[in-house]
Design an enzyme around this catalytic site. Structure first.
Site, PDB file in Angstrom:
ATOM      1  N   SER A  83       4.613  63.179  65.184  1.00 37.00           N
ATOM      2  CA  SER A  83       5.455  63.704  66.260  1.00 37.00           C
ATOM      3  C   SER A  83       6.599  62.742  66.540  1.00 37.00           C
ATOM      4  CB  SER A  83       4.644  63.914  67.533  1.00 37.00           C
ATOM      5  OG  SER A  83       5.499  64.358  68.572  1.00 37.00           O
ATOM      6  N   VAL A 131       5.998  54.944  66.693  1.00 35.55           N
ATOM      7  CA  VAL A 131       6.117  54.688  65.253  1.00 35.55           C
ATOM      8  C   VAL A 131       6.933  55.794  64.581  1.00 35.55           C
ATOM      9  CG1 VAL A 131       4.846  54.328  63.098  1.00 35.55           C
ATOM     10  CG2 VAL A 131       3.984  53.341  65.216  1.00 35.55           C
ATOM     11  N   CYS A 132       6.718  57.030  64.989  1.00 35.69           N
ATOM     12  CA  CYS A 132       7.471  58.151  64.410  1.00 35.69           C
ATOM     13  C   CYS A 132       8.957  58.021  64.729  1.00 35.69           C
ATOM     14  CB  CYS A 132       6.940  59.486  64.924  1.00 35.69           C
ATOM     15  SG  CYS A 132       5.209  59.779  64.522  1.00 35.69           S
ATOM     16  N   ASP A 133       9.261  57.630  65.956  1.00 33.39           N
ATOM     17  CA  ASP A 133      10.635  57.387  66.386  1.00 33.39           C
ATOM     18  C   ASP A 133      11.260  56.314  65.496  1.00 33.39           C
ATOM     19  OD1 ASP A 133      12.493  55.516  68.021  1.00 33.39           O
ATOM     20  OD2 ASP A 133      12.496  57.344  69.243  1.00 33.39           O
TER      21      ASP A 133
END
Length: 168
Positions: free
Chosen positions: A54, A59-61
């Site tokens: 997501s 971490v995804c950002d």
């Protein structure tokens, strides 16, 4: 079979593991404007596919920002696709808020077509497991990383080096 955990809990991955040298499986996902996109929409290019659970997580950002920054350095023969199960509307909002303009964000929310084709659909969470795939210009898998713990970062430098090797 790939073993993955998410927040240190084992998850079941639906689909088949892909390996270097395999023909890249096709898939159908949604662009932010709700149009359907497939792997073939990007034929003839090197495709770095960055998979995140997501966009609205740390971490995804960071992963998405890292590849957005790298995109401008990789040339016109490379396209970066970030795929998650976030709704297309949320992806569009996140990209706009964060100035993400050099990559394509695509949603696998509707049918988990990508997740099932690449073996990254986490059954228990209906999210995608963090991973990176590189597909060469002729549709072969050139690089694969299934990140063993979903809250860890992938090997950014390894993936970018693999892309650069293909552009030589």
């Amino acid at each position: 079979m790939v073993q993955v955990t998410f927040i240190n809990n084992p998850v079941t991955l639906v689909g088949n593991e892909v390996k270097v040298g395999d023909q890249a499986p096709d898939f159908t996902v949604l662009a932010p404007d709700l149009s359907e996109k497939t792997l073939h929409d990007f034929d003839g290019k090197i495709r770095l596919i960055s998979v995140v659970p997501s966009l609205d997580t740390g971490v995804c950002d960071a992963q998405t920002r890292r590849f957005n920054e790298a995109a401008s350095e990789l040339g016109n023969d490379v396209v970066i696709l970030t795929i998650s199960c976030d709704l297309p509307f949320a992806q569009k909002r996140w990209c706009g808020t964060n100035g993400i303009e050099n990559i394509h964000t695509l949603s696998d929310h509707r049918a988990t077509s990508f997740g099932d084709a690449y073996g990254v659909h986490m059954k228990e969470l209906r999210l995608l497991a963090r991973s990176i795939f590189i597909v060469d210009q002729v549709g072969k898998i050139a690089y694969v990383e299934y990140v063993s713990e979903g809250t860890n970062h992938p090997d950014y430098e390894g993936a970018l080096a693999a892309v650069k090797e293909l552009t030589k």
